[in-house]
Design a protein around this motif. Structure first.
Motif, PDB file in Angstrom:
ATOM      1  N   PHE A 340       8.992  31.674   2.946  1.00  8.71           N
ATOM      2  CA  PHE A 340       7.608  31.162   2.600  1.00  8.71           C
ATOM      3  C   PHE A 340       7.857  30.214   1.505  1.00  8.71           C
ATOM      4  O   PHE A 340       7.285  28.939   1.589  1.00  8.71           O
ATOM      5  CB  PHE A 340       6.704  32.291   2.098  1.00  8.71           C
ATOM      6  N   ILE A 341       8.547  30.581   0.402  1.00  9.21           N
ATOM      7  CA  ILE A 341       8.819  29.710  -0.741  1.00  9.21           C
ATOM      8  C   ILE A 341       9.364  28.224  -0.130  1.00  9.21           C
ATOM      9  O   ILE A 341       8.841  27.157  -0.436  1.00  9.21           O
ATOM     10  CB  ILE A 341       9.597  30.043  -1.950  1.00  9.21           C
ATOM     11  N   LEU A 342      10.291  28.550   0.572  1.00  6.76           N
ATOM     12  CA  LEU A 342      11.179  27.401   1.322  1.00  6.76           C
ATOM     13  C   LEU A 342      10.410  26.493   2.019  1.00  6.76           C
ATOM     14  O   LEU A 342      10.049  25.112   1.915  1.00  6.76           O
ATOM     15  CB  LEU A 342      12.203  27.949   1.963  1.00  6.76           C
ATOM     16  N   CYS A 343       9.626  27.201   2.972  1.00  5.88           N
ATOM     17  CA  CYS A 343       8.678  26.236   4.001  1.00  5.88           C
ATOM     18  C   CYS A 343       7.823  25.620   3.279  1.00  5.88           C
ATOM     19  O   CYS A 343       7.213  24.643   3.436  1.00  5.88           O
ATOM     20  CB  CYS A 343       8.323  27.171   5.133  1.00  5.88           C
ATOM     21  N   PHE A 344       7.057  26.554   2.275  1.00  8.32           N
ATOM     22  CA  PHE A 344       5.662  25.947   1.929  1.00  8.32           C
ATOM     23  C   PHE A 344       6.228  24.782   0.813  1.00  8.32           C
ATOM     24  O   PHE A 344       5.456  23.734   0.846  1.00  8.32           O
ATOM     25  CB  PHE A 344       5.214  26.993   0.982  1.00  8.32           C
ATOM     26  N   SER A 345       7.305  24.830   0.038  1.00  8.83           N
ATOM     27  CA  SER A 345       7.594  23.809  -0.719  1.00  8.83           C
ATOM     28  C   SER A 345       7.887  22.379   0.127  1.00  8.83           C
ATOM     29  O   SER A 345       7.823  21.210  -0.316  1.00  8.83           O
ATOM     30  CB  SER A 345       8.777  23.947  -1.691  1.00  8.83           C
ATOM     31  N   MET A 346       8.397  22.777   1.289  1.00  7.98           N
ATOM     32  CA  MET A 346       8.780  21.672   2.274  1.00  7.98           C
ATOM     33  C   MET A 346       7.540  20.875   2.655  1.00  7.98           C
ATOM     34  O   MET A 346       7.402  19.878   2.728  1.00  7.98           O
ATOM     35  CB  MET A 346       9.637  22.010   3.620  1.00  7.98           C
ATOM     36  N   GLY A 347       6.404  21.863   3.248  1.00 11.71           N
ATOM     37  CA  GLY A 347       5.149  21.337   3.522  1.00 11.71           C
ATOM     38  C   GLY A 347       4.500  20.443   2.512  1.00 11.71           C
ATOM     39  O   GLY A 347       4.102  19.370   2.781  1.00 11.71           O
ATOM     40  N   LYS A 348       4.533  20.873   1.324  1.00  9.73           N
ATOM     41  CA  LYS A 348       3.958  20.343   0.352  1.00  9.73           C
ATOM     42  C   LYS A 348       4.539  18.948  -0.055  1.00  9.73           C
ATOM     43  O   LYS A 348       3.855  17.998  -0.694  1.00  9.73           O
ATOM     44  CB  LYS A 348       3.984  21.230  -1.110  1.00  9.73           C
ATOM     45  N   TYR A 349       5.920  19.055  -0.473  1.00  7.01           N
ATOM     46  CA  TYR A 349       6.552  17.837  -0.503  1.00  7.01           C
ATOM     47  C   TYR A 349       6.247  16.695   0.713  1.00  7.01           C
ATOM     48  O   TYR A 349       6.076  15.410   0.174  1.00  7.01           O
ATOM     49  CB  TYR A 349       8.114  18.081  -0.658  1.00  7.01           C
ATOM     50  N   ALA A 350       6.181  17.032   1.790  1.00 12.48           N
ATOM     51  CA  ALA A 350       5.787  16.112   2.776  1.00 12.48           C
ATOM     52  C   ALA A 350       4.565  15.575   2.290  1.00 12.48           C
ATOM     53  O   ALA A 350       4.231  14.489   2.955  1.00 12.48           O
ATOM     54  CB  ALA A 350       5.773  16.615   4.266  1.00 12.48           C
ATOM     55  N   ARG A 351       3.529  16.365   2.172  1.00 11.78           N
ATOM     56  CA  ARG A 351       2.322  15.740   1.938  1.00 11.78           C
ATOM     57  C   ARG A 351       2.275  14.827   0.882  1.00 11.78           C
ATOM     58  O   ARG A 351       1.490  13.820   0.787  1.00 11.78           O
ATOM     59  CB  ARG A 351       1.145  17.012   1.615  1.00 11.78           C
ATOM     60  N   ARG A 352       3.097  14.939  -0.269  1.00 12.00           N
ATOM     61  CA  ARG A 352       3.183  14.089  -1.266  1.00 12.00           C
ATOM     62  C   ARG A 352       3.828  12.889  -0.702  1.00 12.00           C
ATOM     63  O   ARG A 352       3.454  11.791  -1.293  1.00 12.00           O
ATOM     64  CB  ARG A 352       4.122  14.819  -2.364  1.00 12.00           C
ATOM     65  N   LEU A 353       4.827  12.868   0.082  1.00 18.59           N
ATOM     66  CA  LEU A 353       5.416  11.753   0.480  1.00 18.59           C
ATOM     67  C   LEU A 353       4.529  10.685   1.502  1.00 18.59           C
ATOM     68  O   LEU A 353       4.478   9.589   1.154  1.00 18.59           O
ATOM     69  CB  LEU A 353       6.550  12.181   1.442  1.00 18.59           C
ATOM     70  N   GLU A 354       3.726  11.635   1.940  1.00 18.06           N
ATOM     71  CA  GLU A 354       2.847  10.684   3.064  1.00 18.06           C
ATOM     72  C   GLU A 354       1.740  10.023   2.181  1.00 18.06           C
ATOM     73  O   GLU A 354       1.599   9.024   2.432  1.00 18.06           O
ATOM     74  CB  GLU A 354       1.920  12.008   3.904  1.00 18.06           C
ATOM     75  N   VAL A 355       1.205  10.756   1.231  1.00 14.52           N
ATOM     76  CA  VAL A 355       0.282   9.814   0.117  1.00 14.52           C
ATOM     77  C   VAL A 355       0.997   8.686  -0.425  1.00 14.52           C
ATOM     78  O   VAL A 355       0.507   7.693  -0.427  1.00 14.52           O
ATOM     79  CB  VAL A 355      -0.335  10.843  -0.786  1.00 14.52           C
ATOM     80  N   GLU A 356       2.110   8.762  -0.788  1.00 17.77           N
ATOM     81  CA  GLU A 356       3.115   7.917  -1.467  1.00 17.77           C
ATOM     82  C   GLU A 356       3.538   6.830  -0.733  1.00 17.77           C
ATOM     83  O   GLU A 356       3.231   5.672  -1.167  1.00 17.77           O
ATOM     84  CB  GLU A 356       4.277   8.611  -2.129  1.00 17.77           C
ATOM     85  N   PHE A 357       3.666   7.034   0.507  1.00 19.73           N
ATOM     86  CA  PHE A 357       4.006   5.909   1.374  1.00 19.73           C
ATOM     87  C   PHE A 357       2.713   5.259   2.087  1.00 19.73           C
ATOM     88  O   PHE A 357       2.903   4.110   2.270  1.00 19.73           O
ATOM     89  CB  PHE A 357       4.857   6.565   2.535  1.00 19.73           C
ATOM     90  N   HIS A 358       1.619   5.903   1.535  1.00 24.02           N
ATOM     91  CA  HIS A 358       0.494   5.493   2.329  1.00 24.02           C
ATOM     92  C   HIS A 358      -0.295   4.362   1.156  1.00 24.02           C
ATOM     93  O   HIS A 358      -0.955   3.531   1.680  1.00 24.02           O
ATOM     94  CB  HIS A 358      -0.662   6.416   2.438  1.00 24.02           C
ATOM     95  N   ARG A 359       0.094   4.323  -0.019  1.00 20.96           N
ATOM     96  CA  ARG A 359      -0.489   3.884  -0.936  1.00 20.96           C
ATOM     97  C   ARG A 359      -0.653   2.262  -0.667  1.00 20.96           C
ATOM     98  O   ARG A 359      -1.399   1.503  -1.112  1.00 20.96           O
ATOM     99  CB  ARG A 359       0.158   4.108  -2.431  1.00 20.96           C
ATOM    100  N   GLY A 360       0.875   1.929  -0.467  1.00 17.08           N
ATOM    101  CA  GLY A 360       1.022   0.223  -0.320  1.00 17.08           C
ATOM    102  C   GLY A 360      -0.159  -0.252   0.677  1.00 17.08           C
ATOM    103  O   GLY A 360      -0.668  -1.315   0.327  1.00 17.08           O
TER     104      GLY A 360
END
Ligand SMILES: Nc1ncnc2c1ncn2[C@@H]1O[C@H](COP(=O)(O)OP(=O)(O)OP(=O)(O)O)[C@@H](O)[C@H]1O
Ligand SMILES: [Mg+2]
Lengths: 368, 246
Positions: A340-360
């Motif tokens: 769970f820890i592994l998968c949860f952190s992957m999911g959370k990181y992906a959401r962060r990336l999405e926001v970051e890439f979307h900013r532009g």
């Protein structure tokens, strides 16, 4: 439309309790019906989770032996305590355990460093390549370290190696397959289609079996390839096909006008893909590819059937200890917790990336 | 002047599967000439100009651009594309790149210019289309008119000899049409060879050397703008003009 990424200053100055009350009022108790429903659900949650919490923490036996556990009414955390090293590191020789431990620490450190997209560069790729070499030496021996066969690798490092190496290597393969599938050249196109559909048409278990049973039959006598390596290849082949379909979805979402503009400017196929199409397509597929990655991380537990000791296998094996029979709930919960820890952190990181890439170009939809 | 065609089409035909979209096109454009192409929807105007930079492939006949014939030869296609700039109805800017990167990308990779050189020229052309102050924004943050001006500047950064426009103003709000047309007029005044699919008659009268009227995949009429608009020769031209004038 204006998006604000800075926090609303009003919100920040509100005292914490007051903010919470406000939030609850808005989200839980906005109408009579909602209030009833919320209270009902809260009561239900308390009813379900109180006994679990009590069992897991309050009544738990934290230290002691199996007998002490059997006397207590709570969870046997002493079992986890006792088996921790085996579950995490598997049959790796006890006195050498610092080696996989160090490898994992290095890997997590490097992962942490890599998480900022601004640090993604050729240099980072070199760092990772260096890590792979170093990790291999640490794990398998050499340079004065005692050799340890890959058959005695196990537990978390094995799961992490199989899945992370699998995911990272299959990503470029997946991109290549997806591009091939959309290619104008009939031969390349049909090869890619056949590969993708064949692989997606069989379960991963059968690929793993083939890698361990059938594949050696094709090798000349006397040549043998490491079992772990074979499993890794099977996993890469498997994930690549899925990644290819994920990437294809992203490619299909790029409007034709982008290709035409690139063509009209004189960019060639590779330049168009590299600078125009893939950056946009890969951004779109962050959520589904993380989904695939999470699925694959869990699927690596299937290597149990070819007698590799991944995290789940080591958990199962420790349950068989005659001294500690009967604590399978604790064991599986522990394994589940790590997954769970592994998968949860992957999911959370992906959401962060999405926001970051979307900013532009966050306002894109507004004007087009 | 007709001895110096920069674009030449000879008996050119194109099909989409069974659909004969361009029929026996014979057509020349001289260096520095400004052509406005008009005609009813579906008559093949876009297809015609897209054949010039091979966004569409013609099946027979010849297309020669600046002395190079368009065939399957990739080298020739690349050469022609680097010389022919194009602007689209929907701008087709690259949404993931900043404005200045949109402009500098092709010069850097197609013309192998340094980043510095390419960015400097990008800024020069952004100034020319009067949006240098937006250079670091992303396309999604600009208005339609601004985006189209960026698209024109992007094409100009490749130093094209020919510019193709496919209904550059028809996706714009009316108040933005003028700012784009102004840029195109000033481009015309500098002597650029231009082919422009548009129904902006004011623009056609002001800058066009020739209006080409297409219908049903054929070039029906070619004339000077004043002649064409005031005194069309063909039945179909008359019908078309009476429709767009109301
Ligand atoms: N990729 C394609 N495949 C098949 N048919 C096409 C394709 N592109 C265009 N056509 C058809 O070819 C004909 C000419 O299209 P074209 O886009 O050149 O017309 P147009 O004169 O530019 O019209 P409009 O004013 O609507 O832009 C139309 O009937 C269209 O349906
Ligand atoms: Mg058109």
């Amino acid at each position: 439309m204006v998006y604000k990424f800075t926090k609303n200053p009003e919100k920040r100055t509100l005292p914490r309790m007051e903010a919470m009350a406000k939030w609850m009022k808005k989200n839980l108790f906005s109408t009579k019906g909602n209030t009833v429903l919320s209270l009902f659900l809260i009561a239900g949650l308390i009813k379900i989770f109180t006994p679990i919490f009590t069992w897991l923490f309050i009544d738990a036996t934290w230290i002691g032996d199996a007998a002490a556990c059997r006397e207590g009414s709570g969870a046997c955390l002493a079992f986890i305590n006792e088996k921790f090293t085996y579950i995490i590191f598997g049959p790796y020789p006890r006195e050498e355990i610092w080696r996989p431990a160090l490898t994992m620490v290095l890997m997590f450190a490097l992962l942490w460093w890599s998480k900022e997209p601004s640090r993604w560069s050729k240099k980072l790729v070199k760092w990772w390549a260096g890590f792979v070499v170093l990790g291999w030496i640490l794990m398998s021996g050499g340079l004065g370290l005692a050799p340890v066969k890959s058959t005695s690798w196990g537990g978390l490092p094995l799961t992490l190696v199989l899945s992370f190496v699998g995911i990272f290597i299959s990503y470029p393969f997946g991109i290549a397959l997806a591009l091939g599938r959309r290619s104008q050249m009939p031969f390349i196109k049909s090869m890619c289609v056949i590969y993708i559909e064949l692989i997606r048409g069989v379960p991963m278990i059968s690929l793993l079996f083939m890698s361990s049973v059938m594949f050696p039959l094709f090798l000349p006598e006397g040549v043998s390839i490491d079992k772990l390596l074979r499993a890794q290849v099977a996993i890469i082949m498997f994930i690549s096909a899925y990644m290819a379909e994920v990437v294809r979805g992203g490619l299909a979402a790029i409007p034709k006008g982008q290709y035409e503009a690139a063509d009209a400017l004189g960019l060639n196929y590779f330049q168009t893909m590299r600078f125009i199409i893939l950056p946009q397509a890969l951004k779109i597929v962050i959520p589904p590819s993380v989904n695939t990655a999470i699925g694959m991380l869990k699927d690596t537990s299937l290597v149990i059937i070819i007698a590799l000791f991944d995290l789940l296998s080591t958990t199962k094996a420790s349950l068989k200890d005659p001294e500690w029979l009967g604590f399978s709930v604790e064991g599986y919960l522990f394994a589940a917790f790590i997954y769970f820890i592994l998968c949860f952190s992957m999911g959370k990181y992906a959401r962060r990336l999405e926001v970051e890439f979307h900013r532009g170009h966050k306002n894109r939809e507004v004007n087009i | 002047m007709s001895t110096n065609p920069i674009i030449e089409m000879k008996d050119m035909n194109k099909w989409f599967d069974d659909f004969h979209v361009l029929k026996n096109i014979n057509f020349q454009v001289n260096n520095g000439e400004k052509i406005v192409i008009c005609g009813p929807s579906g008559s093949g105007k876009s297809t015609l100009i897209r054949c010039i930079n091979r966004l569409e492939v013609h099946q027979n006949g010849k297309i020669i651009v600046d002395g190079t014939e368009l065939t399957n030869n990739l080298k020739h296609i690349e050469k022609i594309r680097a010389e022919v700039g194009m602007c689209f109805q929907h701008f087709n800017l690259f949404p993931h790149l900043s404005i200045v990167d949109n402009l500098a990308l092709a010069p850097m990779w197609v013309r192998k210019e340094s980043k510095k050189e390419a960015s400097e020229r990008a800024m020069h052309f952004l100034e020319k289309v009067k949006i240098a102050d937006q250079a670091l924004k992303y396309p999604g943050q600009l208005s339609g008119g601004q985006q189209q001006r960026v698209a024109i500047a992007r094409a100009l950064c490749m130093k094209p000899k020919i510019m193709l426009f496919d209904e550059p103003t028809s996706a714009l709000d009316p108040e933005m049409v003028k700012e784009v047309l102004d840029v195109m007029v000033s481009l015309a005044e500098e002597g650029m060879t231009m082919l422009c699919v548009t129904h902006e008659m004011g623009f056609a009268r002001q800058v066009a050397d020739r209006v080409v009227f297409m219908d049903d995949g054929q070039i029906v009429e070619e004339a000077k703008p004043d002649e064409f608009f005031d005194n069309p020769q063909h039945e179909r031209s008359k019908e078309f003009l009476s429709q767009i004038l109301h």
